[in-house]
Design an enzyme around this catalytic site. Sequence first.
Site, PDB file in Angstrom:
ATOM      1  N   TYR A  83      -8.497   8.490  75.857  1.00  0.00           N
ATOM      2  CA  TYR A  83      -7.489   9.542  76.050  1.00  0.00           C
ATOM      3  C   TYR A  83      -6.277   9.336  75.140  1.00  0.00           C
ATOM      4  CZ  TYR A  83     -10.353  11.455  79.685  1.00  0.00           C
ATOM      5  OH  TYR A  83     -11.409  12.037  80.344  1.00  0.00           O
TER       6      TYR A  83
ATOM      7  N   ARG B 273      -7.329  11.113  72.092  1.00  0.00           N
ATOM      8  CA  ARG B 273      -7.272  12.568  72.288  1.00  0.00           C
ATOM      9  C   ARG B 273      -5.807  13.048  72.248  1.00  0.00           C
ATOM     10  NH1 ARG B 273     -11.332  11.143  71.877  1.00  0.00           N
ATOM     11  NH2 ARG B 273     -10.806  12.048  69.890  1.00  0.00           N
TER      12      ARG B 273
ATOM     13  N   GLN C 198      -9.629  25.497  81.330  1.00  0.00           N
ATOM     14  CA  GLN C 198     -10.299  24.222  81.608  1.00  0.00           C
ATOM     15  C   GLN C 198      -9.799  23.158  80.637  1.00  0.00           C
ATOM     16  OE1 GLN C 198     -14.737  24.676  82.075  1.00  0.00           O
ATOM     17  NE2 GLN C 198     -14.234  26.802  81.708  1.00  0.00           N
ATOM     18  N   ASN C 199      -9.013  23.589  79.665  1.00  0.00           N
ATOM     19  CA  ASN C 199      -8.589  22.659  78.617  1.00  0.00           C
ATOM     20  C   ASN C 199      -7.477  21.747  79.096  1.00  0.00           C
ATOM     21  OD1 ASN C 199     -10.423  23.891  77.036  1.00  0.00           O
ATOM     22  ND2 ASN C 199      -8.956  25.141  75.903  1.00  0.00           N
ATOM     23  N   VAL C 200      -7.452  20.556  78.519  1.00  0.00           N
ATOM     24  CA  VAL C 200      -6.424  19.585  78.856  1.00  0.00           C
ATOM     25  C   VAL C 200      -5.354  19.535  77.764  1.00  0.00           C
ATOM     26  CG1 VAL C 200      -7.969  18.253  80.330  1.00  0.00           C
ATOM     27  CG2 VAL C 200      -7.832  17.677  77.904  1.00  0.00           C
TER      28      VAL C 200
ATOM     29  N   HIS D  95      -8.291  21.371  84.874  1.00  0.00           N
ATOM     30  CA  HIS D  95      -8.798  20.002  84.673  1.00  0.00           C
ATOM     31  C   HIS D  95      -7.714  19.013  84.254  1.00  0.00           C
ATOM     32  CE1 HIS D  95     -13.102  21.769  83.957  1.00  0.00           C
ATOM     33  NE2 HIS D  95     -12.720  21.826  85.208  1.00  0.00           N
TER      34      HIS D  95
ATOM     35  N   GLY E  31     -14.490  31.159  75.024  1.00  0.00           N
ATOM     36  CA  GLY E  31     -14.865  29.823  74.585  1.00  0.00           C
ATOM     37  C   GLY E  31     -15.270  28.873  75.687  1.00  0.00           C
TER      38      GLY E  31
ATOM     39  N   SER F 192     -18.800  27.573  78.068  1.00  0.00           N
ATOM     40  CA  SER F 192     -20.248  27.660  78.279  1.00  0.00           C
ATOM     41  C   SER F 192     -20.556  28.149  79.696  1.00  0.00           C
ATOM     42  CB  SER F 192     -20.865  26.277  78.093  1.00  0.00           C
ATOM     43  OG  SER F 192     -20.304  25.390  79.029  1.00  0.00           O
TER      44      SER F 192
HETATM   45  N1  NAD Z   1      -9.391  21.187  74.008  1.00  0.00           N
HETATM   46  C1  NAD Z   1      -9.624  20.580  75.194  1.00  0.00           C
HETATM   47  O1  NAD Z   1      -8.731  20.484  76.042  1.00  0.00           O
HETATM   48  C2  NAD Z   1     -11.006  20.043  75.493  1.00  0.00           C
HETATM   49  C3  NAD Z   1     -11.942  19.766  74.482  1.00  0.00           C
HETATM   50  C4  NAD Z   1     -13.225  19.267  74.857  1.00  0.00           C
HETATM   51  C5  NAD Z   1     -13.542  19.072  76.214  1.00  0.00           C
HETATM   52  N2  NAD Z   1     -12.604  19.350  77.166  1.00  0.00           N
HETATM   53  C6  NAD Z   1     -12.922  19.156  78.606  1.00  0.00           C
HETATM   54  O2  NAD Z   1     -14.330  19.105  78.846  1.00  0.00           O
HETATM   55  C7  NAD Z   1     -14.807  20.229  79.615  1.00  0.00           C
HETATM   56  C8  NAD Z   1     -16.092  20.771  79.029  1.00  0.00           C
HETATM   57  O3  NAD Z   1     -15.959  20.861  77.629  1.00  0.00           O
HETATM   58  P1  NAD Z   1     -16.990  21.574  76.698  1.00  0.00           P
HETATM   59  O4  NAD Z   1     -16.603  21.279  75.305  1.00  0.00           O
HETATM   60  O5  NAD Z   1     -18.377  21.247  77.115  1.00  0.00           O
HETATM   61  O6  NAD Z   1     -16.652  23.095  76.975  1.00  0.00           O
HETATM   62  P2  NAD Z   1     -17.544  24.234  77.443  1.00  0.00           P
HETATM   63  O7  NAD Z   1     -18.635  23.851  78.352  1.00  0.00           O
HETATM   64  O8  NAD Z   1     -16.601  25.239  77.973  1.00  0.00           O
HETATM   65  O9  NAD Z   1     -18.269  24.748  76.055  1.00  0.00           O
HETATM   66  C9  NAD Z   1     -17.593  25.080  74.872  1.00  0.00           C
HETATM   67  C10 NAD Z   1     -17.890  26.545  74.522  1.00  0.00           C
HETATM   68  O10 NAD Z   1     -17.078  26.883  73.395  1.00  0.00           O
HETATM   69  C11 NAD Z   1     -17.852  27.723  72.545  1.00  0.00           C
HETATM   70  N3  NAD Z   1     -17.242  27.680  71.206  1.00  0.00           N
HETATM   71  C12 NAD Z   1     -17.436  26.801  70.208  1.00  0.00           C
HETATM   72  N4  NAD Z   1     -16.673  27.135  69.136  1.00  0.00           N
HETATM   73  C13 NAD Z   1     -15.963  28.245  69.493  1.00  0.00           C
HETATM   74  C14 NAD Z   1     -14.995  29.059  68.836  1.00  0.00           C
HETATM   75  N5  NAD Z   1     -14.586  28.807  67.582  1.00  0.00           N
HETATM   76  N6  NAD Z   1     -14.479  30.114  69.509  1.00  0.00           N
HETATM   77  C15 NAD Z   1     -14.876  30.398  70.784  1.00  0.00           C
HETATM   78  N7  NAD Z   1     -15.793  29.663  71.447  1.00  0.00           N
HETATM   79  C16 NAD Z   1     -16.329  28.596  70.813  1.00  0.00           C
HETATM   80  C17 NAD Z   1     -19.263  27.185  72.641  1.00  0.00           C
HETATM   81  O11 NAD Z   1     -20.210  28.180  72.266  1.00  0.00           O
HETATM   82  C18 NAD Z   1     -19.357  26.822  74.142  1.00  0.00           C
HETATM   83  O12 NAD Z   1     -19.838  27.929  74.900  1.00  0.00           O
HETATM   84  C19 NAD Z   1     -13.671  21.220  79.495  1.00  0.00           C
HETATM   85  O13 NAD Z   1     -13.731  22.087  80.570  1.00  0.00           O
HETATM   86  C20 NAD Z   1     -12.447  20.318  79.419  1.00  0.00           C
HETATM   87  O14 NAD Z   1     -12.045  19.900  80.694  1.00  0.00           O
HETATM   88  C21 NAD Z   1     -11.359  19.822  76.833  1.00  0.00           C
END
Ligand code: NAD
Length: 223
Positions: A52, A55, A85-87, A103, A168, A170
């Site tokens: 972290y 990150r 869901q983003n951090v 999250h 963005g 899944s």
């Molecule tokens: N930025 C962050 O805060 C961050 C990054 C990674 C993981 N996480 C944490 O992990 C959990 C799950 O993460 P995950 O990565 O599996 O997310 P997720 O399951 O929500 O999947 C990511 C989605 O983003 C889509 N995607 C990829 N590039 C894109 C773009 N340019 N524009 C729009 N959509 C796009 C993919 O097709 C996919 O459906 C998150 O809910 C979060 O808590 C957070």
Amino acid sequence: MKIVVLTGAGISAESGLKTFRDSNGLWEGHDVMQVATPEGFKNDAALVLEFYNQRRRQLLEVQPNNAHTALAQLEATHDVTIITQNVDDLHERAGSTAVIHLHGELLKVRSSVNAQYIVDWQQDVCVGDMCPNGHQLRPHIVWFGEAVPMLDVAIDHVESADALLIVGTSMQVYPAAGLVQYASNHAPIYFVDPKPSIDSSNRITVFAEKATTGVPKAIERLG
Ligand SMILES: NC(=O)c1ccc[n+]([C@@H]2O[C@H](COP(=O)([O-])OP(=O)(O)OC[C@H]3O[C@@H](n4cnc5c(N)ncnc54)[C@H](O)[C@@H]3O)[C@@H](O)[C@H]2O)c1
């Protein structure tokens, strides 16, 4: 009109923060069960804290993109609540004022014993960094298997939305993915993701493209 926006890791991808579902279940090269579970923290606190820390350092080097900015600007004409869901803090830095973090947040830490002790934090966290009561600090992140304290507030917002915009995600991480079921039958749903997990229907309009181009198009359709 009240617009509720559900965002996932994909909205921040074009800012340079990787999603992990797009990388074979690895988050920046790490097994999520090692770095994003209470068991992982118990087994190797130093590894989890360092993950972290990386990150957090990375987050401080990136900027919000067009999609974050377009959502912030939507507040000029609509009542907008973002449930993310983003951090990361890219929605806030783009100017959004009503952001619910399901999250947790990378730029906060909390006591590993007293969940109420939460403070802003931009530095690294190391083994031995303690809260005032002498307990180890941990990232203010909801790990897999932990309760999602903001869920009820998020449900209330989704229930009262006139339109839903999903960007963005899944739609595989529960309970966040289940939120859409609380939307009123009259609320149209717009979904932006280059690999959409939902098909278009009477009620759902899918924009199968990246957030920076798809979000402005979806906003145009909202009217
Ligand atoms: N930025 C962050 O805060 C961050 C990054 C990674 C993981 N996480 C944490 O992990 C959990 C799950 O993460 P995950 O990565 O599996 O997310 P997720 O399951 O929500 O999947 C990511 C989605 O983003 C889509 N995607 C990829 N590039 C894109 C773009 N340019 N524009 C729009 N959509 C796009 C993919 O097709 C996919 O459906 C998150 O809910 C979060 O808590 C957070």
